[in-house]
Design an enzyme around this catalytic site. Structure first.
Site, PDB file in Angstrom:
ATOM      1  N   TYR A 203      42.838 -42.366  83.599  1.00 17.64           N
ATOM      2  CA  TYR A 203      42.991 -42.835  84.980  1.00 17.64           C
ATOM      3  C   TYR A 203      41.749 -43.594  85.425  1.00 17.64           C
ATOM      4  CZ  TYR A 203      47.143 -40.025  86.432  1.00 17.64           C
ATOM      5  OH  TYR A 203      48.393 -39.507  86.597  1.00 17.64           O
ATOM      6  N   GLU A 323      56.217 -31.766  92.632  1.00 19.39           N
ATOM      7  CA  GLU A 323      55.746 -31.779  91.251  1.00 19.39           C
ATOM      8  C   GLU A 323      56.623 -30.793  90.491  1.00 19.39           C
ATOM      9  OE1 GLU A 323      51.511 -31.234  90.737  1.00 19.39           O
ATOM     10  OE2 GLU A 323      51.823 -29.989  88.962  1.00 19.39           O
TER      11      GLU A 323
HETATM   12  C1  3EB Z   1      46.020 -31.190  86.268  1.00 18.67           C
HETATM   13  O1  3EB Z   1      45.814 -30.249  85.488  1.00 18.67           O
HETATM   14  C2  3EB Z   1      47.446 -31.640  86.520  1.00 18.67           C
HETATM   15  O2  3EB Z   1      48.123 -37.145  87.909  1.00 18.67           O
HETATM   16  O3  3EB Z   1      50.165 -37.352  87.191  1.00 18.67           O
HETATM   17  C3  3EB Z   1      49.996 -32.666  88.437  1.00 18.67           C
HETATM   18  C4  3EB Z   1      51.007 -33.608  88.591  1.00 18.67           C
HETATM   19  C5  3EB Z   1      48.731 -33.061  88.075  1.00 18.67           C
HETATM   20  C6  3EB Z   1      50.759 -34.925  88.345  1.00 18.67           C
HETATM   21  C7  3EB Z   1      49.241 -36.707  87.695  1.00 18.67           C
HETATM   22  C8  3EB Z   1      48.483 -34.406  87.861  1.00 18.67           C
HETATM   23  C9  3EB Z   1      49.492 -35.313  87.982  1.00 18.67           C
HETATM   24  O4  3EB Z   1      45.106 -31.777  86.824  1.00 18.67           O
HETATM   25  C10 3EB Z   1      47.650 -32.058  87.940  1.00 18.67           C
END
Ligand code: 3EB
Length: 342
Positions: A203, A323
């Protein structure tokens, strides 16, 4: 995994499950607004202060096909069988300590535990902590969490990338410490990325000074005992949030991302749609009144193969309305014959 199965249970079902698998429960995570009455002293139990949308309490229970060995080291409660280690603990963030530092300490502890136990491969990690979208010391707490996690990977010599990032999710709870539980293996899993999405560990900086150290999914085990861990999945394409403010469209996009991961896993040797495989989902909704809409979309997408629990949580980006995480595999811990037949 031959020796690993998941169930989502209510309190009555949990009691029956424990009676049915004495000495085989790896660990239990309880979700709800009130700490559940401890059903057993024999298994690691952790509680997350998070509303369940269609019940008071739900228990996520990981069960081994063989007896487990329990340990407690440096504050991590763990159990293990020949292949997999389950661990859980609460990481406090004392007043004056940043979430970066609390997370760094927590992850250092996990890696030390895995290295010394001989289950070095982190497969799947769940993280829950309050005020995930709140800014603290100039940084959103989820971004601070990512700094601590990233720095611990680097400090412990685990370069972040395709070979080392576990499947993971991070959600906002109502209160309490940072709650972490995880599964790790003697053998490495196969990390799976989503061609529709930028890998989280790549990212750009707009999502925080350190990128999130997780893989989109992790495939473990072999043959009919394979399991696919699908990380927290949301309405993100590339690296951008899609459909801001529209929960139905965010759900459609999220389900498309899960479909894409199942397809990718299939090319890596996973067949989700054979045998007795089921898709266990945890659906986190920001707005509880979207429950019936989202539940209908999830059921329409995956039908009878899915079983889902619905929780209310803050998601790691404030513009995400939901989510979904998943585990795909056989619902039963493979029974291992106690004695060879004579
Ligand atoms: C984490 O361990 C996961 O950036 O696509 C949850 C759902 C998380 C989507 C994403 C990140 C995302 O950091 C957290």
């Amino acid at each position: 995994m031959a020796s690993l199965a998941l169930s989502y249970l209510n309190p009555g079902e949990l009691a029956a499950h424990i009676a049915h698998y004495p000495g085989q429960v790896l660990g239990i995570a309880g979700f709800g607004r009130k700490p559940p009455a401890a059903p057993t002293a024999d298994s690691p139990l952790i509680w997350v202060d998070m509303p369940v949308l269609d019940a008071d309490t739900v228990f996520e229970v990981w069960t081994s096909g063989t007896p487990v060995v329990r340990a407690s080291e440096a504050g991590i409660e763990s159990t293990r069988n020949a292949e997999v280690l389950y661990g859980c603990f609460e990481a406090p963030q004392p007043p004056g300590e940043s979430i970066e530092s609390a997370t760094f300490r927590a992850y250092t502890k996990i890696f030390d535990c895995l290295n010394s136990a001989g289950y070095p491969h982190l497969w799947r990690v769940w993280h829950y902590f309050p005020h995930i979208n709140t800014t603290e010391n100039g940084l959103e707490r989820y971004h601070g969490f990512n700094v601590g996690r990233h720095d611990a990977f680097v400090a412990k010599g685990r370069m972040i990338g395709e070979q080392n990032a576990p499947a993971a999710c991070a959600l906002g709870s109502r209160s309490g410490p940072i709650v972490i539980y995880f599964l790790a293996g003697r053998q490495a899993g196969i990390p799976i990325e989503n061609p529709r999405q930028t890998s989280a560990y790549h990212y750009p900086e707009q999502y925080g000074p350190r990128s999130p150290a997780f893989a989109r999914a992790m495939l473990v085990g072999a043959g009919r005992d394979q399991k696919l861990f699908i990380s927290g999945t949301a309405s993100i394409v590339g690296h951008a949030t899609r459909h801001t403010g529209d929960v139905a469209e965010q759900t459609r996009e999220t389900l498309a991302n899960i479909r894409a991961l199942l397809t990718q896993a299939k090319s890596a040797g996973f067949d989700a749609f054979t045998q007795d495989h089921r898709l266990f989902l945890k659906v986190y909704l920001h707005q509880p009144d979207s429950l019936s809409l989202v539940r209908a979309q999830v059921a329409a997408e995956f039908g009878a193969m899915q079983q889902a629990v619905y929780l209310q949580a803050d998601v790691c980006r404030a513009d995400l309305l939901l989510e979904i995480e998943g585990v795909c595999g056989s619902p039963n811990p493979s029974p291992v014959p106690l004695k060879a037949s004579t």
